[in-house]
Design an enzyme around this catalytic site. Structure first.
Site, PDB file in Angstrom:
ATOM      1  N   HIS A 148       0.857  -1.181   0.000  1.00 36.00           N
ATOM      2  CA  HIS A 148       0.000   0.000   0.000  1.00 36.00           C
ATOM      3  C   HIS A 148       0.893   1.231   0.000  1.00 36.00           C
ATOM      4  O   HIS A 148       1.741   1.387   0.882  1.00 36.00           O
ATOM      5  CB  HIS A 148      -0.931   0.030   1.211  1.00 36.00           C
ATOM      6  N   CYS A 149       0.722   2.088  -0.990  1.00 36.19           N
ATOM      7  CA  CYS A 149       1.599   3.247  -1.160  1.00 36.19           C
ATOM      8  C   CYS A 149       0.852   4.527  -0.798  1.00 36.19           C
ATOM      9  O   CYS A 149      -0.154   4.869  -1.432  1.00 36.19           O
ATOM     10  CB  CYS A 149       2.100   3.313  -2.611  1.00 36.19           C
TER      11      CYS A 149
END
Length: 305
Positions: A148-149
């Site tokens: 998850h960025c």
């Protein structure tokens, strides 16, 4: 009882609009320093200076368009969620929905995403396809989840991994071009006091900050890009690379070219744009994140995709 920090991961959702505005702000500041302060005025000088500025600005704007296109493709593209009611293509009726029995029969089913054993997500209360993981921020299982960025306010998964890699690639090129272009102006800060400085203090300050930001981003993104190139070459993800059950050789490693095509498609004309052809989507179901071929299952994997 151990403290579960992941229950606070949903707080990262609040960073959504802020992070997008932050990225746009950095790009806008860089644009001001490079175009408005330094090379835009050179277009009016004529001669070699004008021609050099024209070429540099053309390259800068091309990379900027590709960077923004790739970035918003990652932001706007669903990384891939498990379809409601998805069930693996094998006879699981004998289990009568007893996922605990399945997990007991194969301990790897709970944690090793490379396992071909049926896996079940307790949080989503549904079966998980191979290579999928539950994201505590998004609150759902993501197909072929990489991570998850917070920069793209999204998960990086099966359907937007190519866009993410292109975002890294064009960011590195863009920041490198900016840093090299601003380096001569950056040196003005270290000139002798007797030399006549014809630019304003504000212009010098914006150039200095823009140069530092871009050189820092170029170096950091380069390391991240190299890491992901290595992951693509082995057909693995960031999560899989750190799983305790991961072996040195990924069971999904089909060879470098086949691994590359699973992410970027087979049509070379589309390798550097965040798009796929319809033919690629039909011929490579792995792009959707629900169908993967293992080197242990198929000696000629591309024929089965």
């Amino acid at each position: 009882m151990a403290w579960n920090v992941f229950k606070f991961c949903t707080a990262l959702r609040a960073l959504g609009s802020i992070m997008i505005l932050f990225v746009i702000g950095i790009i806008g500041f860089t644009y001001y320093a490079l175009v408005v302060v330094n090379y835009g005025p050179s277009l009016l000088l004529g001669g070699l200076d004008s021609f050099t500025a024209l070429l540099l600005l053309a390259l800068f704007h091309f990379l900027l368009v590709m960077l923004l296109w790739s970035y918003f493709s990652v932001v706007a593209t669903d990384p891939g969620g498990v379809p409601p009611g998805w069930r693996p293509e094998l006879d699981i009726e004998k289990s009568d929905g007893n996922e605990a029995a399945i997990a007991e029969a194969s301990p790897l089913s709970a944690g090793d995403s490379s396992s071909h054993i049926v896996r079940h997500c307790r949080k989503c209360n549904q079966y998980k396809p191979p290579r999928s993981h539950h994201c505590s921020v998004c609150g759902r299982c993501i197909l072929k989840m990489d991570h998850h960025c917070v920069w793209v306010v999204n998960c990086v998964g099966a359907r937007n991994y190519k866009s993410f890699l292109l975002f890294l690639f064009y960011t590195f090129l863009e920041t490198t071009v900016v840093a090299v272009s601003l380096f001569p102006a950056f040196l003005v800060f270290f000139t002798d006091g007797d030399d006549e400085i014809t630019v304003s203090l504000g212009s010098l300050a914006s150039t200095f900050v823009a140069f530092i930001l871009n050189i820092a981003f170029a170096l950091s993104v380069l390391g991240f890009l190299i890491m992901h190139i290595m992951l693509v070459a082995r057909n693995t993800t960031t999560i899989e690379a750190y799983e305790k059950y991961t072996t040195p050789n990924s069971p999904y490693d089909l060879g470098r070219m086949a691994n590359f095509e699973q992410v970027f498609g087979r049509n070379k004309m589309y390798w550097f744009v965040p798009l796929y052809t319809e033919e690629d989507m039909k011929r490579l179901p792995a792009l959707e994140g629900l169908d993967f071929t293992s080197r242990l299952e198929e000696s000629q994997p591309l024929q089965s995709l």
